[in-house]
Scaffold this motif. Sequence first.
Motif, PDB file in Angstrom:
ATOM      1  N   GLU A 157       2.887  53.969  91.182  1.00 17.46           N
ATOM      2  CA  GLU A 157       3.359  52.653  90.776  1.00 17.46           C
ATOM      3  C   GLU A 157       2.649  52.249  89.495  1.00 17.46           C
ATOM      4  OE1 GLU A 157       3.888  49.196  93.636  1.00 17.46           O
ATOM      5  OE2 GLU A 157       2.183  48.486  92.449  1.00 17.46           O
ATOM      6  N   ALA A 158       3.423  51.864  88.482  1.00 23.67           N
ATOM      7  CA  ALA A 158       2.854  51.452  87.203  1.00 23.67           C
ATOM      8  C   ALA A 158       3.406  50.094  86.817  1.00 23.67           C
ATOM      9  CB  ALA A 158       3.169  52.477  86.113  1.00 23.67           C
ATOM     10  N   ARG A 159       2.630  49.366  86.031  1.00 25.02           N
ATOM     11  CA  ARG A 159       3.050  48.055  85.520  1.00 25.02           C
ATOM     12  C   ARG A 159       3.135  48.145  84.007  1.00 25.02           C
ATOM     13  NH1 ARG A 159       2.573  43.325  88.454  1.00 25.02           N
ATOM     14  NH2 ARG A 159       2.033  43.548  90.660  1.00 25.02           N
ATOM     15  N   VAL A 160       4.342  48.070  83.475  1.00 27.77           N
ATOM     16  CA  VAL A 160       4.549  48.209  82.038  1.00 27.77           C
ATOM     17  C   VAL A 160       4.830  46.846  81.415  1.00 27.77           C
ATOM     18  CG1 VAL A 160       5.361  50.585  82.186  1.00 27.77           C
ATOM     19  CG2 VAL A 160       7.000  48.731  82.407  1.00 27.77           C
ATOM     20  N   ALA A 161       4.458  46.713  80.137  1.00 26.57           N
ATOM     21  CA  ALA A 161       4.634  45.437  79.451  1.00 26.57           C
ATOM     22  C   ALA A 161       6.068  45.224  79.004  1.00 26.57           C
ATOM     23  CB  ALA A 161       3.695  45.361  78.249  1.00 26.57           C
TER      24      ALA A 161
END
Length: 374
Positions: free
Chosen positions: A237-241
Motif C-alpha cells: 500500500e502506497a500513498r501518492v501525492a
Amino acid sequence: MGVSGLLLALAGCGLVIAGCGQGTATATPAAEGKGAEAAAPAAGGEGLSRASAPTPWVKARAAGEQALLEAPAVVLAPPEAAGAVSAPFAARVMRIHVQPGQEIAQGAPVIDVLMPELIGASGAYAAAGTRLAAYRRRKAQLDGLRADGLAKLSEIGEVEAQIADAEASQQIAAATLRSAGMGPGSAGQVLASGGKVTLRSPVSGVVTELRATLGEMRDPSGEPLARVVGAGAARVEARVATRPPEGARYDLVIGAASPVPLKKVAQAPAVDARDGTLKIWLEADVALNAPHGALGKVRVRVASESGAVVVPAAALALQDGHAIVVARKTGQPLPVTVLTTAGADALIQGELTEGDEVAAEAARALAQDGEGVP
C-alpha cells in the motif's frame, strides 16, 4: 511546487512579460539607421523567434526511466496469513500447547480451555435429545391406541406439544454450539471430556503472541489468547501525492535491498481528506522477501515507450486554462499534459518526440507574438 502552482506562476509571468514587451520597446539609433533590416528575423530564425527579443530553442529530451515521484509504502499481510486464537465464551485456561516463536500447522492445538457456557449448552442439547426420544416413543404408542379408539386426542396433543418444546430446546443448544465452531454432534464429546475444548490454529505460521496463563479466566471481549502469522503473497500500500499516469511503472525499495518491480492492482476512488494523498495498492509478480508490516517506498516511473519527454519547466505556459509549449516546427502553441515537475525540468506528454525543439521560455515567446498568456 505542484504542477498547478507552477503553471499559475508561469501564467502570471507571461502577463508581466507581455506587458513589458508592448509598453517599453523603443527603437535605438542604430536600428533607425538600418531601417527595415532591423525588423527582419535573425539569420536562420523560424516561427516566433525575433531579433528584438530572441527566444532560445531547446530540444525535448527522452524521458527514459525517469522517476515521477517516490511515495511511502507498507507491506500488507494477506488475510489468510494471520490468525487469532480466541475463546468464544468466558473460558478458563487449562493447558498451553505452544510457545512464542514456534512454527505450527493449520489446525494444530494451541490452548485447552474450559467454557462453562459451552458445557451448559452441551448438557442442554443432550437432555433435550433424551426427552425428545421419550416423547416420540410415547407419541408412537398413542398413535397405535388411537387406531383402536383407546387414546384421547387431548393426550396426543399434549405429547406433541412436549415434542415441540424439546425440539426448541435442542435447537437453542445447537445454536450455542455452532457459535463456538462446533456442531451438535460435539455435545457428547464436550461432556465426555469434562468440558475441555481444544482451541486450534486457523492458519499455518509462527506463534507471534501468547497471552495466556494457566488457570486464569478470560473474557471473550478481551485480547486473543494467541496470534499466529504465516507467509503468503503480500500487497503493498502506497500513498501518492498525485494520480500516477496510465502505463507508469512501480518499484518497491526497502532499505538497501534491490528494487522489486510491482504492478498496480487498485487505487482509491478519492483522495484522503486528512493529507490529500491517494492510496494505491500493488502486487509483485514474484514472492516478496519482506516481512509483513515492513516500511519502504514506492518509486513511480514513466515507461520509455509512453511518449513522455523532458523540457525545461519555463517552457510551459497556460493558454485558455491548458498547459502549452511553443513548438518550433509549427511556430504555434502546442497543448501538452504535465505529468510532473522536478527542479528546473518538467515531464510532459503531447505531440512531441525526442529532439523536437520548443521555446525555452514559452511566456516570452507568446509575448513576442503579441498574444499574451490568458
